[in-house]
Design a protein around this motif. Structure first.
Motif, PDB file in Angstrom:
ATOM      1  N   VAL A 118       0.859  -1.197   0.000  1.00  0.00           N
ATOM      2  CA  VAL A 118       0.000   0.000   0.000  1.00  0.00           C
ATOM      3  C   VAL A 118       0.889   1.239   0.000  1.00  0.00           C
ATOM      4  N   ARG A 119       0.644   2.152  -0.927  1.00  0.00           N
ATOM      5  CA  ARG A 119       1.372   3.418  -0.887  1.00  0.00           C
ATOM      6  C   ARG A 119       0.832   4.274   0.249  1.00  0.00           C
ATOM      7  N   VAL A 120       1.733   4.794   1.065  1.00  0.00           N
ATOM      8  CA  VAL A 120       1.355   5.561   2.252  1.00  0.00           C
ATOM      9  C   VAL A 120       2.117   6.879   2.256  1.00  0.00           C
ATOM     10  N   TYR A 121       1.390   7.971   2.458  1.00  0.00           N
ATOM     11  CA  TYR A 121       2.063   9.240   2.715  1.00  0.00           C
ATOM     12  C   TYR A 121       1.904   9.554   4.197  1.00  0.00           C
ATOM     13  N   THR A 122       3.035   9.755   4.883  1.00  0.00           N
ATOM     14  CA  THR A 122       3.026  10.032   6.314  1.00  0.00           C
ATOM     15  C   THR A 122       3.450  11.477   6.558  1.00  0.00           C
TER      16      THR A 122
END
Length: 405
Positions: free
Chosen positions: A374-378
Motif C-alpha cells: 500500500v502506498r502511504v504518505y506520512t
C-alpha cells in the motif's frame, strides 16, 4: 482501602465514566510510574554531576545549579497534574515550564552523552587536557549547542507550517479528477499550549491552497470537548469542493473518542469511522474511506480499526483513498486495493535524535513509502505534542495532487 479490592474508578475530565481498572493493573501502572520517576531522577543526577559538579563552579553556583535541577525535575510531574486541571494562569505556567524543560532535558542529556563519548575517545587516542579543564570545556560545549538549538526548535514549532507539495500517480483515476488536490493536516494537538489562534492560522493556510478535498488525519486535540470546544471552533471554517473529512487519532481516545467524533461532526466535517464516501466530478469517481485509530478498539471496542469494513461495498474499479492516523494501519489494508493511504502520528520524530526511535513502532517516519503493498504518505504533523519544540522535522501541511498514472 476497601474500594481498591473491587477496582479503581477512573472518570474523564468531561464526566464520561470508564470501566473499573482492576487492582492488579492499577498496581502495575503505579510501579511503572515510580520506575519512570526514578529513571528520570537518576538522569537528572547524571546531568548535575557532569554539568554542575565536575566543572567545579564554586559557591554559590554549584548550589544554585543543583537547586535549579531539583526544581525542574519536580516541574515534570507538577506539569502533568496541571494539564489535567482547570487552565488557570498557575496551571498554564506549570505546564509550560514542565514541557519546555522536558524538551531541554532531552537535548541536554543527548549532548552530554555525546560530550562524554568524545572525552573518552580523546583520552584513548590523544592527549586529554587536565580533568577539570576538560569537564568545563564539555559543559560549555553542551550549553553552547543546546541553548541555540532550543531557540531554533521553539520558533520552528510555533511558526507557520511548511506546505509540502507531492504528486501521486493513480492508475485508475478518471480524466475528471486528474489533478485533484487533497490537502492534509494531521497531529494538530490543540490543547494546553496550542489554541484557537494557532488553529485559525492553519485553517487560513489550508483554505488559501483552494483544495478539492481536505483530510484531517487524527490527533486533533489534547483535552476534553468541554475544555477545548471553543479552541477547535475555527475548524468549521475549512472549505473544499469535494468535502472535508476527519478520522480519529489515538489522542482523541484519551479524552473521549466518541465525544470528539460527535463534536467534529457538529463543526461540519464528515467523520469517517470505518466507512467511505464516493466523490465525483465530470463522471470520474474516487472513494474516500477512513478508519478509526489503529488502537481505537483497545480504548473503545466500538471503535476498532477496520479497513475491511470501511471499504465494504465500495465500487470496484474506482480509485481508493484511505485516511488512517497511523502508518502501520497499511498492514490491515493489505489486499483491499487501496491506492493511497494518508497518515500522520509520527510527527517525523519531532525532536532530534528521537526520530530514530519511531521506527520501533511504525514502519515509516515521514514521506511517501510503500507498506505491505500500500502506498502511504506520512505527514510530519501540523502541530506538536508535549514540548513546544521541533528540532529537525518542521510542521507540515501537505498538498497532494493526484494524477492519472
Amino acid at each position: 482501602m476497601a474500594e481498591f479490592s473491587q477496582g479503581v474508578e477512573h472518570e474523564q475530565s468531561d464526566g464520561v465514566r470508564m470501566s473499573q481498572i482492576p487492582i492488579g493493573l492499577f498496581i502495575r501502572g503505579l510501579l511503572a510510574m515510580l520506575l519512570a520517576v526514578g529513571l528520570i531522577g537518576g538522569l537528572h543526577a547524571y546531568l548535575g554531576v557532569r554539568l554542575v559538579s565536575a566543572p567545579h563552579l564554586g559557591a554559590p553556583w554549584t548550589t544554585l545549579g543543583w537547586g535549579a535541577l531539583g526544581l525542574l525535575f519536580v516541574s515534570i510531574p507538577l506539569g502533568f497534574v496541571a494539564s489535567r486541571r482547570k487552565p488557570t494562569l498557575l496551571n498554564q505556567v506549570l505546564y509550560w515550564t514542565s514541557m519546555l524543560w522536558l524538551g531541554a532535558f532531552g537535548l541536554l542529556l543527548t549532548a552530554t552523552l555525546v560530550a562524554d563519548l568524545v572525552g573518552v575517545a580523546w583520552g584513548l587516542f590523544g592527549t586529554a587536557p587536565e580533568p577539570q579543564a576538560l569537564a568545563r570545556g564539555k559543559a560549555l560545549g553542551v550549553v553552547g549547542v543546546v541553548v541555540p538549538a532550543l531557540a531554533f526548535a521553539f520558533l520552528t514549532a510555533r511558526g507557520r507550517a511548511r506546505v509540502e507539495r507531492v504528486r501521486v500517480p493513480i492508475a485508475k483515476l478518471g480524466p475528471g479528477l486528474d489533478g485533484v488536490r487533497v490537502v492534509q493536516i494531521s497531529d494538530v494537538h490543540i490543547g494546553p499550549t496550542l489554541d484557537r489562534h494557532f488553529l485559525r492560522r492553519v485553517v487560513e493556510q489550508v483554505n488559501a491552497l483552494k483544495p478539492d478535498i481536505i483530510a484531517v488525519t487524527g490527533d486533533l486535540v489534547d483535552g476534553s470537548v468541554r475544555t477545548l470546544r471553543e479552541e477547535v471552533a475555527p475548524l468549521s471554517g475549512l472549505r473544499a469542493e469535494l468535502g472535508v473529512y476527519y478520522v480519529t487519532g489515538n489522542h482523541e481516545y484519551y479524552h473521549g473518542g466518541a465525544a470528539w467524533a460527535a463534536e467534529v461532526a457538529r463543526l461540519g466535517l464528515t467523520v469517517l469511522q470505518n466507512e467511505h464516501r464516493v466523490v465525483e466530478r465530470a463522471q470520474a469517481r474516487l472513494v474516500v474511506a477512513g478508519v478509526t485509530d489503529h488502537e481505537g478498539g483497545r480504548m473503545d471496542p466500538a471503535h476498532a480499526c477496520r479497513p475491511d469494513v470501511a471499504l465494504a461495498s465500495a465500487p470496484s474499479g474506482v480509485p481508493r483513498l484511505l485516511l488512517a492516523h497511523q502508518p502501520r494501519t497499511a498492514f490491515l489494508a493489505r489486499g483491499l486495493e487501496v491506492d493511497l493511504q494518508l497518515s500522520g502520528h509520527t510527527h517525523g520524530g519531532q525532536i532530534f535524535p528521537f526520530m530514530f526511535f519511531v521506527k520501533l513502532q511504525q514502519p515509516v517516519i515521514r514521506g511517501l513509502a510503500t507498506i505491505a503493498g500500500v502506498r502511504v504518505y506520512t505527514s510530519r504533523g501540523t502541530g506538536y505534542w508535549g514540548p513546544p519544540l521541533r528540532l529537525g522535522p518542521a510542521p507540515e501541511i501537505t498538498e497532494l495532487t493526484l494524477v492519472a498514472g
